[in-house]
Design a protein around this motif. Sequence first.
Motif, PDB file in Angstrom:
ATOM      1  N   PHE A  32       3.174  -5.218  -9.738  1.00 52.84           N
ATOM      2  CA  PHE A  32       3.133  -4.805  -8.264  1.00 52.84           C
ATOM      3  C   PHE A  32       1.783  -3.945  -8.404  1.00 52.84           C
ATOM      4  O   PHE A  32       0.624  -4.151  -7.221  1.00 52.84           O
ATOM      5  N   VAL A  92       4.040  -0.131  -2.422  1.00 49.92           N
ATOM      6  CA  VAL A  92       4.245  -1.516  -2.424  1.00 49.92           C
ATOM      7  C   VAL A  92       5.818  -1.687  -1.922  1.00 49.92           C
ATOM      8  O   VAL A  92       6.065  -2.345  -1.007  1.00 49.92           O
ATOM      9  N   CYS A  93       6.668  -0.747  -2.689  1.00 53.09           N
ATOM     10  CA  CYS A  93       8.144  -0.826  -2.622  1.00 53.09           C
ATOM     11  C   CYS A  93       8.473  -0.095  -1.262  1.00 53.09           C
ATOM     12  O   CYS A  93       8.244   1.094  -1.175  1.00 53.09           O
ATOM     13  N   SER A  94       9.552  -0.565  -0.629  1.00 56.65           N
ATOM     14  CA  SER A  94       9.959  -0.141   0.629  1.00 56.65           C
ATOM     15  C   SER A  94      10.510   1.295   0.350  1.00 56.65           C
ATOM     16  O   SER A  94      10.419   2.323   1.167  1.00 56.65           O
ATOM     17  N   THR A 115       2.732  -3.888   1.725  1.00 53.66           N
ATOM     18  CA  THR A 115       3.893  -5.129   1.232  1.00 53.66           C
ATOM     19  C   THR A 115       5.269  -4.711   1.591  1.00 53.66           C
ATOM     20  O   THR A 115       6.112  -5.480   1.148  1.00 53.66           O
ATOM     21  N   SER A 116       5.282  -3.475   1.923  1.00 55.05           N
ATOM     22  CA  SER A 116       6.815  -2.919   2.416  1.00 55.05           C
ATOM     23  C   SER A 116       7.472  -3.706   3.468  1.00 55.05           C
ATOM     24  O   SER A 116       7.119  -3.476   4.589  1.00 55.05           O
ATOM     25  N   THR A 117       8.593  -4.539   3.303  1.00 49.90           N
ATOM     26  CA  THR A 117       9.072  -5.129   4.306  1.00 49.90           C
ATOM     27  C   THR A 117      10.383  -4.721   5.046  1.00 49.90           C
ATOM     28  O   THR A 117      10.766  -5.268   5.805  1.00 49.90           O
ATOM     29  N   ASN A 118      10.692  -3.615   4.500  1.00 51.79           N
ATOM     30  CA  ASN A 118      12.057  -3.012   5.193  1.00 51.79           C
ATOM     31  C   ASN A 118      11.660  -2.296   6.618  1.00 51.79           C
ATOM     32  O   ASN A 118      10.519  -1.702   6.709  1.00 51.79           O
ATOM     33  N   TYR A 169      14.700  -1.972   0.040  1.00 54.96           N
ATOM     34  CA  TYR A 169      14.421  -3.412   0.294  1.00 54.96           C
ATOM     35  C   TYR A 169      15.308  -4.356  -0.138  1.00 54.96           C
ATOM     36  O   TYR A 169      15.748  -5.392   0.639  1.00 54.96           O
ATOM     37  N   TYR A 221      13.761  -7.227  -7.237  1.00 53.84           N
ATOM     38  CA  TYR A 221      12.200  -7.464  -7.870  1.00 53.84           C
ATOM     39  C   TYR A 221      12.311  -8.296  -9.041  1.00 53.84           C
ATOM     40  O   TYR A 221      13.469  -8.512  -9.831  1.00 53.84           O
ATOM     41  N   ASP A 245      10.063 -11.850  -1.413  1.00 54.15           N
ATOM     42  CA  ASP A 245       8.940 -11.665  -2.170  1.00 54.15           C
ATOM     43  C   ASP A 245       8.866 -10.923  -3.354  1.00 54.15           C
ATOM     44  O   ASP A 245       7.832 -10.870  -4.146  1.00 54.15           O
ATOM     45  N   GLY A 246      10.167 -10.096  -3.607  1.00 54.40           N
ATOM     46  CA  GLY A 246       9.974  -9.354  -4.900  1.00 54.40           C
ATOM     47  C   GLY A 246      10.050 -10.213  -5.957  1.00 54.40           C
ATOM     48  O   GLY A 246       9.834  -9.613  -7.199  1.00 54.40           O
ATOM     49  N   ASP A 248       7.536 -12.225  -6.872  1.00 49.43           N
ATOM     50  CA  ASP A 248       6.391 -12.634  -7.057  1.00 49.43           C
ATOM     51  C   ASP A 248       5.577 -11.919  -7.953  1.00 49.43           C
ATOM     52  O   ASP A 248       5.312 -10.679  -7.910  1.00 49.43           O
ATOM     53  N   HIS A 265       4.303 -14.009   0.959  1.00 47.43           N
ATOM     54  CA  HIS A 265       3.448 -13.910   2.109  1.00 47.43           C
ATOM     55  C   HIS A 265       2.162 -14.938   2.157  1.00 47.43           C
ATOM     56  O   HIS A 265       1.612 -14.813   3.061  1.00 47.43           O
ATOM     57  N   LEU A 293       0.511  -9.586  -3.657  1.00 45.98           N
ATOM     58  CA  LEU A 293       0.362  -8.180  -3.727  1.00 45.98           C
ATOM     59  C   LEU A 293      -1.172  -7.819  -3.485  1.00 45.98           C
ATOM     60  O   LEU A 293      -1.518  -7.243  -2.737  1.00 45.98           O
TER      61      LEU A 293
HETATM   62  N1  PHE Z   1       8.863  -6.189   0.043  1.00 41.24           N
HETATM   63  C1  PHE Z   1       9.025  -5.545  -1.101  1.00 41.24           C
HETATM   64  C2  PHE Z   1       9.483  -4.228  -0.634  1.00 41.24           C
HETATM   65  O1  PHE Z   1       9.439  -4.080   0.296  1.00 41.24           O
HETATM   66  C3  PHE Z   1       7.738  -5.323  -2.020  1.00 41.24           C
HETATM   67  C4  PHE Z   1       6.855  -6.505  -2.470  1.00 41.24           C
HETATM   68  C5  PHE Z   1       6.155  -7.345  -1.430  1.00 41.24           C
HETATM   69  C6  PHE Z   1       7.137  -6.901  -3.637  1.00 41.24           C
HETATM   70  C7  PHE Z   1       5.508  -8.644  -1.782  1.00 41.24           C
HETATM   71  C8  PHE Z   1       6.421  -8.130  -4.048  1.00 41.24           C
HETATM   72  C9  PHE Z   1       5.736  -9.025  -3.498  1.00 41.24           C
HETATM   73  O2  PHE Z   1      10.004  -3.347  -1.425  1.00 41.24           O
END
Ligand code: PHE
Length: 365
Positions: A32, A92-94, A115-118, A169, A221, A245-246, A248, A265, A293
């Motif tokens: 990542f 990257v990581c929430s 990329t943090s989706t939380n 996440y 992940y 997504d984790g 990927d 994504h 990523l």
């Molecule tokens: N969405 C993950 C998070 O919030 C991070 C992530 C995004 C990992 C895309 C891989 C690909 O922690």
Amino acid sequence: CQPAAAPAAPAADTGPIKVAVLAPLSGPVPTFGVSTRDGALMAIEEWNAKGGVLGRKIEAVVEDSQCTPDPAVNAANKVIDQDKVHYIIGEVCSKASIPISEIAEAKGVVQISPTSTNPDVTLKADGSTKKYIFRACFIDPFQGLVMAKFAQGKGYKTAFIMFDQGNDYVRGLAEAFEKSWTEAGGTVVGKETYTSQDTDFSAILAKVAESKAEVLFLPDYYNIVNLVAAQAKEKGVTSVMMGGDGWDSPDLDAKASDGGFFSNHYSPEDTRAKVVDFVKAYSTKYGATPDALAALAYDATYLLLTAIEKAGSDDPAKVAEALAAIELEVVSGKVSFDKSHNPIKAAAVLQVKDGKVSFVESVAP
Ligand code: PHE
């Protein structure tokens, strides 16, 4: 007599514009970090080749934030206090982006997490939006809905959910999936938690096998997915594995997770010109196909630099305002921010099949 004139210090507004890139280069999920760094650096290089931003060169300050709260906080304080950055791309990581966002918001530094989706990355505890914090990706309630609908569209009705209670996440996506799954009429036949220290999942997987769940939802992940998927095969679990997504990563164990589905994504197979150009430039430069990523770090950097240009200023408060109003077509889609500073974008569903990951479908918001 006159003292010798001191050499003139460069005026603050003529030196380079510094952009911090906080990414997990070591720790549990190093792919990542590498992709994020490389995507952001390629974007900065492209802008510098065109003359930089506001007529100034752009300088990257890369720090390893390890996908872990303490190193992430140290990295954020370092780049803000010592390097004096006004802008952060990351984490990257929430669970690392959330503590960084508290610092950036308090210190008036713009942060865009690629990329943090939380949802809590951009929201304060009272539900209002953090002024300086943005993200380049969709959020977990959407991703959970996409996978719940996708699985039910395949005719599945029973799901087992397993998740790491201590990962913002993973927990958030598990909850989002459960909500959408049950609202759409599905049954959760089992739910178990583990911790990030666990390496033996046999007790949980025995329950999964016994439950005969059609779907095993595992929104973690790739490092954990690899362990669980390999052990699931040994335990004779037949559920179709699904996640978010984790998953990927070039290091996802495609053999163990064969047949699994996950939301993501972007797909490098997308035929939009932006995607084709990006995939070509990135693979030429780094010798690898860019994952989501890399694409989102590239996008986050373009969003930031475009906002600085639109603001006509290196003042983070003005740049945050420009970001809130931006509309920009980037690799992962067309971005404009809602009132919570989240882009509204489509998700891709991908499948691991015969050693590779292929595009299945795109789901609009
Ligand atoms: N969405 C993950 C998070 O919030 C991070 C992530 C995004 C990992 C895309 C891989 C690909 O922690």
